[in-house]
Each structure stands twice: as structure tokens, then as C-alpha cells.
Design a protein around this motif. Structure first.
Motif, PDB file in Angstrom:
ATOM      1  N   MET A  46     -72.446 -82.617 -21.315  1.00  0.00           N
ATOM      2  CA  MET A  46     -71.157 -83.277 -21.417  1.00  0.00           C
ATOM      3  C   MET A  46     -70.312 -82.898 -20.202  1.00  0.00           C
ATOM      4  N   SER A  47     -69.728 -83.869 -19.559  1.00  0.00           N
ATOM      5  CA  SER A  47     -68.939 -83.597 -18.363  1.00  0.00           C
ATOM      6  C   SER A  47     -67.481 -83.317 -18.727  1.00  0.00           C
ATOM      7  N   GLU A  48     -66.843 -82.562 -17.850  1.00  0.00           N
ATOM      8  CA  GLU A  48     -65.436 -82.215 -18.061  1.00  0.00           C
ATOM      9  C   GLU A  48     -64.543 -83.381 -17.644  1.00  0.00           C
ATOM     10  N   PRO A  49     -63.350 -83.458 -18.209  1.00  0.00           N
ATOM     11  CA  PRO A  49     -62.404 -84.491 -17.788  1.00  0.00           C
ATOM     12  C   PRO A  49     -62.039 -84.317 -16.315  1.00  0.00           C
ATOM     13  N   LEU A  50     -61.749 -85.407 -15.665  1.00  0.00           N
ATOM     14  CA  LEU A  50     -61.466 -85.399 -14.229  1.00  0.00           C
ATOM     15  C   LEU A  50     -60.351 -84.432 -13.825  1.00  0.00           C
ATOM     16  N   PRO A  51     -59.225 -84.364 -14.549  1.00  0.00           N
ATOM     17  CA  PRO A  51     -58.194 -83.390 -14.159  1.00  0.00           C
ATOM     18  C   PRO A  51     -58.702 -81.943 -14.176  1.00  0.00           C
ATOM     19  N   VAL A  52     -59.591 -81.633 -15.102  1.00  0.00           N
ATOM     20  CA  VAL A  52     -60.148 -80.280 -15.176  1.00  0.00           C
ATOM     21  C   VAL A  52     -61.074 -80.028 -13.984  1.00  0.00           C
ATOM     22  N   VAL A  53     -61.875 -81.014 -13.631  1.00  0.00           N
ATOM     23  CA  VAL A  53     -62.761 -80.905 -12.470  1.00  0.00           C
ATOM     24  C   VAL A  53     -61.932 -80.654 -11.214  1.00  0.00           C
TER      25      VAL A  53
END
Length: 75
Positions: free
Chosen positions: A1-8
Motif C-alpha cells: 500500500m502506498s502512502e498519500p502524496l503529502p506524506v511522500v
């Protein structure tokens, strides 16, 4: 599962910030934050989502920015 863009983006900038701070290359925090954010944002807009790629590119871009700025002061 990928992290949300702001977290990245936040993680990438934090890694770059921590590295620059540890190496003594950070300089003015307001300038550094602007350059790092612009670098990460540019790559994210192109589709890059790998945190280390984003942070390493931001570090490279910041160092280039500082080197270019130093050359401008000399000439």
C-alpha cells in the motif's frame, strides 16, 4: 500500500533536510525549505513517487543552487 502524496513529499523533504543539516550544508532554513520543496514538487508533478529519489534529487538541486549562488557572489 502506498502512502498519500503529502506524506511522500514530507518524508522526502525531511530526509533531505536531515542530511543537509548533519553535513553542515543547510544554510538559511527559509531558502533551503523553498528550494527543497520546489525540487520535490517538480518531480512529483512528473510522476515520481519514490521517497529516496525525491530526497536525493532535492539534495542535489539544493547543492547546485548554493554553488550557483556562490558563483554569482564572486563575479
Amino acid at each position: 500500500m502506498s502512502e498519500p502524496l503529502p506524506v511522500v513529499m514530507e518524508n522526502s523533504i525531511q530526509i533531505a533536510w536531515d542530511y543537509l543539516e548533519r553535513t553542515g550544508d543547510l544554510g538559511d532554513p527559509s531558502v533551503a525549505s523553498k528550494v527543497l520543496l520546489e525540487s520535490v514538487e517538480k518531480l512529483v508533478r512528473r510522476g515520481e513517487r519514490r521517497v529516496l529519489m525525491l530526497s536525493n534529487t532535492a539534495i542535489r538541486d539544493y547543492k547546485k543552487f548554493c554553488a550557483d549562488r556562490s558563483l554569482e557572489l564572486v563575479t
